[in-house]
Design a protein around this motif. Structure first.
Motif, PDB file in Angstrom:
ATOM      1  N   GLN A 114       0.823  -1.204   0.000  1.00 42.04           N
ATOM      2  CA  GLN A 114       0.000   0.000   0.000  1.00 42.04           C
ATOM      3  C   GLN A 114       0.857   1.254   0.000  1.00 42.04           C
ATOM      4  O   GLN A 114       0.577   2.218  -0.706  1.00 42.04           O
ATOM      5  CB  GLN A 114      -0.925   0.006   1.219  1.00 42.04           C
ATOM      6  CG  GLN A 114      -2.027  -1.022   1.140  1.00 42.04           C
ATOM      7  CD  GLN A 114      -2.864  -1.066   2.402  1.00 42.04           C
ATOM      8  OE1 GLN A 114      -2.868  -0.135   3.197  1.00 42.04           O
ATOM      9  NE2 GLN A 114      -3.579  -2.152   2.593  1.00 42.04           N
ATOM     10  N   ALA A 170      -7.493  -4.403 -11.124  1.00 46.63           N
ATOM     11  CA  ALA A 170      -8.189  -3.242 -10.581  1.00 46.63           C
ATOM     12  C   ALA A 170      -9.083  -3.616  -9.406  1.00 46.63           C
ATOM     13  O   ALA A 170      -9.124  -2.924  -8.386  1.00 46.63           O
ATOM     14  CB  ALA A 170      -9.014  -2.576 -11.680  1.00 46.63           C
ATOM     15  N   ALA A 171      -9.802  -4.727  -9.547  1.00 47.29           N
ATOM     16  CA  ALA A 171     -10.763  -5.125  -8.511  1.00 47.29           C
ATOM     17  C   ALA A 171     -10.051  -5.324  -7.173  1.00 47.29           C
ATOM     18  O   ALA A 171     -10.536  -4.889  -6.120  1.00 47.29           O
ATOM     19  CB  ALA A 171     -11.483  -6.397  -8.935  1.00 47.29           C
ATOM     20  N   ILE A 173      -6.878  -4.186  -6.219  1.00 47.06           N
ATOM     21  CA  ILE A 173      -6.188  -2.999  -5.724  1.00 47.06           C
ATOM     22  C   ILE A 173      -7.179  -1.967  -5.162  1.00 47.06           C
ATOM     23  O   ILE A 173      -6.892  -1.279  -4.178  1.00 47.06           O
ATOM     24  CB  ILE A 173      -5.328  -2.380  -6.849  1.00 47.06           C
ATOM     25  CG1 ILE A 173      -4.178  -3.330  -7.220  1.00 47.06           C
ATOM     26  CG2 ILE A 173      -4.789  -1.003  -6.455  1.00 47.06           C
ATOM     27  CD1 ILE A 173      -3.147  -3.540  -6.129  1.00 47.06           C
ATOM     28  N   TYR A 174      -8.357  -1.857  -5.774  1.00 42.97           N
ATOM     29  CA  TYR A 174      -9.373  -0.905  -5.305  1.00 42.97           C
ATOM     30  C   TYR A 174      -9.812  -1.238  -3.875  1.00 42.97           C
ATOM     31  O   TYR A 174      -9.958  -0.357  -3.036  1.00 42.97           O
ATOM     32  CB  TYR A 174     -10.570  -0.966  -6.248  1.00 42.97           C
ATOM     33  CG  TYR A 174     -11.592   0.139  -6.103  1.00 42.97           C
ATOM     34  CD1 TYR A 174     -11.268   1.457  -6.391  1.00 42.97           C
ATOM     35  CD2 TYR A 174     -12.902  -0.135  -5.722  1.00 42.97           C
ATOM     36  CE1 TYR A 174     -12.213   2.468  -6.299  1.00 42.97           C
ATOM     37  CE2 TYR A 174     -13.864   0.861  -5.639  1.00 42.97           C
ATOM     38  CZ  TYR A 174     -13.510   2.163  -5.927  1.00 42.97           C
ATOM     39  OH  TYR A 174     -14.453   3.163  -5.840  1.00 42.97           O
ATOM     40  N   ARG A 175     -10.004  -2.531  -3.598  1.00 48.34           N
ATOM     41  CA  ARG A 175     -10.350  -2.930  -2.218  1.00 48.34           C
ATOM     42  C   ARG A 175      -9.207  -2.608  -1.272  1.00 48.34           C
ATOM     43  O   ARG A 175      -9.414  -2.086  -0.183  1.00 48.34           O
ATOM     44  CB  ARG A 175     -10.621  -4.434  -2.154  1.00 48.34           C
ATOM     45  CG  ARG A 175     -11.948  -4.804  -2.755  1.00 48.34           C
ATOM     46  CD  ARG A 175     -12.676  -5.830  -1.919  1.00 48.34           C
ATOM     47  NE  ARG A 175     -14.100  -5.674  -2.170  1.00 48.34           N
ATOM     48  CZ  ARG A 175     -15.060  -6.300  -1.505  1.00 48.34           C
ATOM     49  NH1 ARG A 175     -14.757  -7.145  -0.553  1.00 48.34           N
ATOM     50  NH2 ARG A 175     -16.317  -6.067  -1.775  1.00 48.34           N
ATOM     51  N   MET A 177      -6.749  -0.411  -1.557  1.00 50.42           N
ATOM     52  CA  MET A 177      -6.385   1.004  -1.404  1.00 50.42           C
ATOM     53  C   MET A 177      -7.554   1.897  -1.019  1.00 50.42           C
ATOM     54  O   MET A 177      -7.362   2.896  -0.342  1.00 50.42           O
ATOM     55  CB  MET A 177      -5.800   1.539  -2.717  1.00 50.42           C
ATOM     56  CG  MET A 177      -4.546   0.866  -3.195  1.00 50.42           C
ATOM     57  SD  MET A 177      -3.102   1.186  -2.145  1.00 50.42           S
ATOM     58  CE  MET A 177      -2.890   2.955  -2.346  1.00 50.42           C
ATOM     59  N   LEU A 178      -8.770   1.633  -1.510  1.00 45.83           N
ATOM     60  CA  LEU A 178      -9.849   2.593  -1.323  1.00 45.83           C
ATOM     61  C   LEU A 178     -10.953   2.157  -0.372  1.00 45.83           C
ATOM     62  O   LEU A 178     -11.236   2.857   0.589  1.00 45.83           O
ATOM     63  CB  LEU A 178     -10.481   2.983  -2.673  1.00 45.83           C
ATOM     64  CG  LEU A 178      -9.813   4.231  -3.253  1.00 45.83           C
ATOM     65  CD1 LEU A 178      -8.620   3.852  -4.076  1.00 45.83           C
ATOM     66  CD2 LEU A 178     -10.779   5.083  -4.016  1.00 45.83           C
ATOM     67  N   THR A 179     -11.590   1.047  -0.672  1.00 42.40           N
ATOM     68  CA  THR A 179     -12.800   0.739   0.094  1.00 42.40           C
ATOM     69  C   THR A 179     -12.483   0.130   1.454  1.00 42.40           C
ATOM     70  O   THR A 179     -13.264   0.266   2.387  1.00 42.40           O
ATOM     71  CB  THR A 179     -13.729  -0.234  -0.659  1.00 42.40           C
ATOM     72  OG1 THR A 179     -13.140  -1.530  -0.670  1.00 42.40           O
ATOM     73  CG2 THR A 179     -13.961   0.234  -2.085  1.00 42.40           C
ATOM     74  N   GLY A 180     -11.356  -0.579   1.543  1.00 38.83           N
ATOM     75  CA  GLY A 180     -11.032  -1.227   2.801  1.00 38.83           C
ATOM     76  C   GLY A 180     -11.858  -2.479   3.066  1.00 38.83           C
ATOM     77  O   GLY A 180     -11.731  -3.101   4.119  1.00 38.83           O
ATOM     78  N   ASP A 181     -12.734  -2.866   2.131  1.00 36.17           N
ATOM     79  CA  ASP A 181     -13.497  -4.106   2.306  1.00 36.17           C
ATOM     80  C   ASP A 181     -12.557  -5.299   2.176  1.00 36.17           C
ATOM     81  O   ASP A 181     -11.499  -5.203   1.558  1.00 36.17           O
ATOM     82  CB  ASP A 181     -14.613  -4.186   1.248  1.00 36.17           C
ATOM     83  CG  ASP A 181     -15.676  -3.115   1.456  1.00 36.17           C
ATOM     84  OD1 ASP A 181     -15.911  -2.747   2.621  1.00 36.17           O
ATOM     85  OD2 ASP A 181     -16.247  -2.634   0.463  1.00 36.17           O
ATOM     86  N   PHE A 187     -14.905 -12.750  -2.110  1.00 34.80           N
ATOM     87  CA  PHE A 187     -14.787 -11.638  -3.057  1.00 34.80           C
ATOM     88  C   PHE A 187     -14.125 -12.105  -4.354  1.00 34.80           C
ATOM     89  O   PHE A 187     -14.589 -11.801  -5.461  1.00 34.80           O
ATOM     90  CB  PHE A 187     -14.010 -10.480  -2.425  1.00 34.80           C
ATOM     91  CG  PHE A 187     -13.756  -9.359  -3.397  1.00 34.80           C
ATOM     92  CD1 PHE A 187     -14.799  -8.579  -3.878  1.00 34.80           C
ATOM     93  CD2 PHE A 187     -12.476  -9.084  -3.859  1.00 34.80           C
ATOM     94  CE1 PHE A 187     -14.571  -7.561  -4.791  1.00 34.80           C
ATOM     95  CE2 PHE A 187     -12.242  -8.066  -4.766  1.00 34.80           C
ATOM     96  CZ  PHE A 187     -13.291  -7.304  -5.229  1.00 34.80           C
TER      97      PHE A 187
END
Lengths: 204, 204
Positions: A114, A170-171, A173-175, A177-181, A187
């Motif tokens: 991260q 993308a799917a 890295i987005y979790r 870095m961004l959503t934290g889910d 998943f």
């Protein structure tokens, strides 16, 4: 059968004296810990040396800069943790690779990953090296998974492979870095079964 | 007709004296510039005040902390730049919203956005505020786009809406943060036509 994914660190200078692999691993581990704590920009060779109880010269004999050290650390870790699957089916290969990648990102390495990704926009040289090594290797595995699926007749003629490779990365890295889910198996299953397989496979 | 997406900054304290909106905008602009240059962690209220040629007390009358200032700045900018589309079709709505979002991220605001996203993993309070405001609002727009598509009979019964919302955001942020490939209209078209519409629409 699983085979290694990453081809090792082409950037690491090879010198005349024999290398002590376990010493190298300890230095990489120290680099990882320092990066997780302070990030790439604030990481210094001094701090890594101190963490590993090594001399600074020992580090510079192995890596000529902190960029080399960090990129080599990423590459080696990926090589040790991610293998190229060959389960005999598209869904099986995607599930195996992406669940290993998700575990890699959400494990102890996650914090450092991260920190690294967060600094790519500010560090053009790091971004370029990261793309040439880690990102290119990860895309290569996904492309070969799709090629084998095509050889088995699993893919549609017009399958948007480049998009499938991009969305898979993308799917995750987005979790991270961004959503934290959570980056967990349910998943990964949803990404594979709802998105990736329908995107490229026949008869969906 | 386009309507505003973001409901404004609930976190901004409202005080007794009338607010000068153009002064607020100048302070937000200064915050954005400082964040693009040094990132969130190194941003100080002093630096923002100096950049805007304002007194520190002027800033603290409006925002009680740098967290408030930064979250309010993000929210206001999104409100000014992103509107909720209603074109009459799923593909049209997705294209309009995602192309505006891509332009927003790759424009002058992009550097600050990248700095902010890169620091989310190290700043739990910022991450939480960012998710509650910016991310929740962006997901809300995408959910309403899908709801209107359902009312028009465009969606499959079992459409994985949560996944579609997540993949839409992931595709854009991955380009911004990792690959560095252009966030342009052809890319948005491919995400809409190859991934999102087939994922949720009937008869694909």
């Amino acid at each position: 059968m699983a085979t290694p994914v990453y081809s090792g660190a082409a950037r690491t200078p090879q010198r005349g004296r024999p290398r002590d692999a376990s010493r190298d691993d300890a230095l990489r581990q120290a680099a990882l810990e320092v990066m997780a704590e302070v990030g790439y920009r604030a990481l210094t060779m001094d701090a890594v040396a101190a963490r590993a109880r090594a001399g600074k010269a020992t580090i510079y004999r192995r890596w000529e800069s902190k960029l080399d050290l960090v990129i080599d650390t990423c590459t080696q870790l990926a090589q040790q943790n991610l293998t190229e699957p060959d389960t005999g089916s598209l869904a099986g290969d995607l599930r195996e690779f992406l669940s290993a990648f998700a575990a890699f990102l959400s494990g102890p390495i996650g914090k450092a990953a991260q920190a690294l990704v967060g600094e790519l926009p500010h560090e053009p040289e790091l971004a370029s090296a990261f793309r040439e090594t880690f990102l290119t290797a990860q895309r290569g595995v996904l492309r070969r998974i799709l090629e084998r699926a095509e050889e088995r007749g699993e893919l549609r003629q017009d399958a948007p492979r480049g998009m499938a490779v991009e969305i898979a990365g993308a799917a995750l890295i987005y979790r991270l870095m961004l959503t934290g889910d959570p980056l967990d198996l349910p998943f990964v299953d949803r990404v594979v079964d709802q998105v990736l397989v329908p995107l490229v496979a026949k008869g969906q």
